[in-house]
Design a protein around this motif. Structure first.
Motif, PDB file in Angstrom:
ATOM      1  N   GLU A 204     149.079 -75.677  51.786  1.00 52.51           N
ATOM      2  CA  GLU A 204     148.882 -74.039  51.745  1.00 52.51           C
ATOM      3  C   GLU A 204     147.256 -74.072  52.093  1.00 52.51           C
ATOM      4  O   GLU A 204     147.012 -72.948  52.997  1.00 52.51           O
ATOM      5  CB  GLU A 204     148.786 -73.525  50.161  1.00 52.51           C
ATOM      6  CG  GLU A 204     150.013 -73.674  49.817  1.00 52.51           C
ATOM      7  CD  GLU A 204     151.164 -72.576  50.488  1.00 52.51           C
ATOM      8  OE1 GLU A 204     150.736 -71.568  50.825  1.00 52.51           O
ATOM      9  OE2 GLU A 204     152.285 -73.009  50.684  1.00 52.51           O
ATOM     10  N   ALA A 205     146.279 -74.926  51.970  1.00 54.28           N
ATOM     11  CA  ALA A 205     144.938 -74.636  52.348  1.00 54.28           C
ATOM     12  C   ALA A 205     144.883 -74.787  53.847  1.00 54.28           C
ATOM     13  O   ALA A 205     144.155 -74.142  54.727  1.00 54.28           O
ATOM     14  CB  ALA A 205     144.081 -75.771  51.616  1.00 54.28           C
ATOM     15  N   TYR A 206     145.680 -75.748  54.213  1.00 49.53           N
ATOM     16  CA  TYR A 206     145.695 -75.991  55.779  1.00 49.53           C
ATOM     17  C   TYR A 206     146.252 -74.675  56.519  1.00 49.53           C
ATOM     18  O   TYR A 206     145.650 -74.275  57.457  1.00 49.53           O
ATOM     19  CB  TYR A 206     146.598 -77.298  56.032  1.00 49.53           C
ATOM     20  CG  TYR A 206     146.432 -77.667  57.424  1.00 49.53           C
ATOM     21  CD1 TYR A 206     145.416 -78.950  57.528  1.00 49.53           C
ATOM     22  CD2 TYR A 206     147.077 -77.585  58.648  1.00 49.53           C
ATOM     23  CE1 TYR A 206     145.163 -79.551  58.875  1.00 49.53           C
ATOM     24  CE2 TYR A 206     146.904 -78.145  59.821  1.00 49.53           C
ATOM     25  CZ  TYR A 206     145.968 -78.870  60.057  1.00 49.53           C
ATOM     26  OH  TYR A 206     145.834 -79.535  61.283  1.00 49.53           O
ATOM     27  N   ILE A 207     147.318 -74.163  55.866  1.00 45.54           N
ATOM     28  CA  ILE A 207     148.117 -73.001  56.737  1.00 45.54           C
ATOM     29  C   ILE A 207     147.005 -71.827  56.526  1.00 45.54           C
ATOM     30  O   ILE A 207     146.997 -71.069  57.396  1.00 45.54           O
ATOM     31  CB  ILE A 207     149.289 -72.588  55.920  1.00 45.54           C
ATOM     32  CG1 ILE A 207     150.302 -73.759  56.384  1.00 45.54           C
ATOM     33  CG2 ILE A 207     149.942 -71.248  56.154  1.00 45.54           C
ATOM     34  CD1 ILE A 207     151.706 -73.675  55.501  1.00 45.54           C
ATOM     35  N   GLU A 208     146.327 -71.672  55.460  1.00 49.21           N
ATOM     36  CA  GLU A 208     145.567 -70.602  55.466  1.00 49.21           C
ATOM     37  C   GLU A 208     144.140 -70.664  56.310  1.00 49.21           C
ATOM     38  O   GLU A 208     143.839 -69.879  57.162  1.00 49.21           O
ATOM     39  CB  GLU A 208     144.756 -70.428  53.800  1.00 49.21           C
ATOM     40  CG  GLU A 208     143.692 -69.775  53.620  1.00 49.21           C
ATOM     41  CD  GLU A 208     144.066 -67.971  53.825  1.00 49.21           C
ATOM     42  OE1 GLU A 208     143.218 -67.090  53.926  1.00 49.21           O
ATOM     43  OE2 GLU A 208     145.407 -67.931  53.537  1.00 49.21           O
ATOM     44  N   ALA A 209     143.588 -71.976  56.543  1.00 50.86           N
ATOM     45  CA  ALA A 209     142.661 -72.132  57.362  1.00 50.86           C
ATOM     46  C   ALA A 209     143.040 -72.056  58.994  1.00 50.86           C
ATOM     47  O   ALA A 209     142.519 -71.430  59.644  1.00 50.86           O
ATOM     48  CB  ALA A 209     142.324 -73.496  57.270  1.00 50.86           C
ATOM     49  N   ALA A 210     144.589 -72.457  59.082  1.00 51.33           N
ATOM     50  CA  ALA A 210     144.922 -72.192  60.569  1.00 51.33           C
ATOM     51  C   ALA A 210     145.084 -70.756  60.827  1.00 51.33           C
ATOM     52  O   ALA A 210     144.690 -70.316  61.839  1.00 51.33           O
ATOM     53  CB  ALA A 210     146.220 -72.754  60.577  1.00 51.33           C
ATOM     54  N   GLY A 211     145.523 -69.956  59.675  1.00 51.66           N
ATOM     55  CA  GLY A 211     145.689 -68.578  59.815  1.00 51.66           C
ATOM     56  C   GLY A 211     144.444 -67.827  60.143  1.00 51.66           C
ATOM     57  O   GLY A 211     144.181 -67.015  61.205  1.00 51.66           O
ATOM     58  N   GLN A 212     143.279 -68.226  59.562  1.00 50.76           N
ATOM     59  CA  GLN A 212     142.036 -67.630  59.755  1.00 50.76           C
ATOM     60  C   GLN A 212     141.568 -68.006  61.228  1.00 50.76           C
ATOM     61  O   GLN A 212     141.178 -67.243  61.810  1.00 50.76           O
ATOM     62  CB  GLN A 212     140.936 -68.200  58.842  1.00 50.76           C
ATOM     63  CG  GLN A 212     141.410 -67.536  57.211  1.00 50.76           C
ATOM     64  CD  GLN A 212     140.590 -68.059  56.435  1.00 50.76           C
ATOM     65  OE1 GLN A 212     139.532 -69.043  56.496  1.00 50.76           O
ATOM     66  NE2 GLN A 212     140.632 -67.530  55.043  1.00 50.76           N
ATOM     67  N   LEU A 213     141.745 -69.358  61.688  1.00 48.68           N
ATOM     68  CA  LEU A 213     141.336 -69.620  62.909  1.00 48.68           C
ATOM     69  C   LEU A 213     141.965 -68.950  64.123  1.00 48.68           C
ATOM     70  O   LEU A 213     141.448 -68.478  64.913  1.00 48.68           O
ATOM     71  CB  LEU A 213     141.782 -71.242  63.154  1.00 48.68           C
ATOM     72  CG  LEU A 213     140.522 -72.131  62.322  1.00 48.68           C
ATOM     73  CD1 LEU A 213     141.150 -73.499  62.538  1.00 48.68           C
ATOM     74  CD2 LEU A 213     139.111 -72.000  62.953  1.00 48.68           C
ATOM     75  N   ARG A 214     143.263 -68.719  63.760  1.00 44.18           N
ATOM     76  CA  ARG A 214     144.263 -68.001  64.714  1.00 44.18           C
ATOM     77  C   ARG A 214     143.674 -66.504  64.683  1.00 44.18           C
ATOM     78  O   ARG A 214     143.595 -65.850  65.913  1.00 44.18           O
ATOM     79  CB  ARG A 214     145.593 -68.070  64.275  1.00 44.18           C
ATOM     80  CG  ARG A 214     146.306 -69.483  64.390  1.00 44.18           C
ATOM     81  CD  ARG A 214     146.277 -69.841  65.873  1.00 44.18           C
ATOM     82  NE  ARG A 214     146.883 -71.314  66.294  1.00 44.18           N
ATOM     83  CZ  ARG A 214     146.690 -72.137  67.011  1.00 44.18           C
ATOM     84  NH1 ARG A 214     145.561 -71.907  67.471  1.00 44.18           N
ATOM     85  NH2 ARG A 214     147.461 -73.096  66.940  1.00 44.18           N
ATOM     86  N   SER A 215     143.537 -65.929  63.640  1.00 39.03           N
ATOM     87  CA  SER A 215     142.931 -64.517  63.591  1.00 39.03           C
ATOM     88  C   SER A 215     141.430 -64.479  64.487  1.00 39.03           C
ATOM     89  O   SER A 215     141.208 -63.440  64.921  1.00 39.03           O
ATOM     90  CB  SER A 215     142.601 -64.056  62.175  1.00 39.03           C
ATOM     91  OG  SER A 215     143.988 -64.007  61.459  1.00 39.03           O
TER      92      SER A 215
END
Length: 72
Positions: free
Chosen positions: A8-19
């Motif tokens: 979940e932390a990895y997905i959240e970080a990836a989402g922020q990076l993509r944004s």
């Protein structure tokens, strides 16, 4: 529980990076296929696959596969 928090932390970080505009490949590598693969298969569980796909992340079951996904 620990693996869930990590993913979940990895997905959240990836989402922020993509944004923020990151277009480079992101790979989540874990040899813990018992946790991530659907039972008796060699594919990700549907929910995990969908979550990773939503943020443009690939899964790799080992570092060799991760390096390949990253073009290294």
């Amino acid at each position: 529980m620990k693996d869930c928090v990590i993913v979940e932390a990895y997905i959240e970080a990836a989402g922020q990076l993509r944004s923020a505009g990151l277009a480079a490949p992101i790979v989540f590598a874990s040899s813990n296929t018992k946790e991530y693969f659907a039972p008796n298969t060699r594919r990700l569980q549907d929910e995990i696959a969908a979550d990773l796909e939503d943020v443009g992340v690939e899964y790799a079951p080992n570092f060799g596969a991760a390096k390949h996904s990253l073009g290294l």
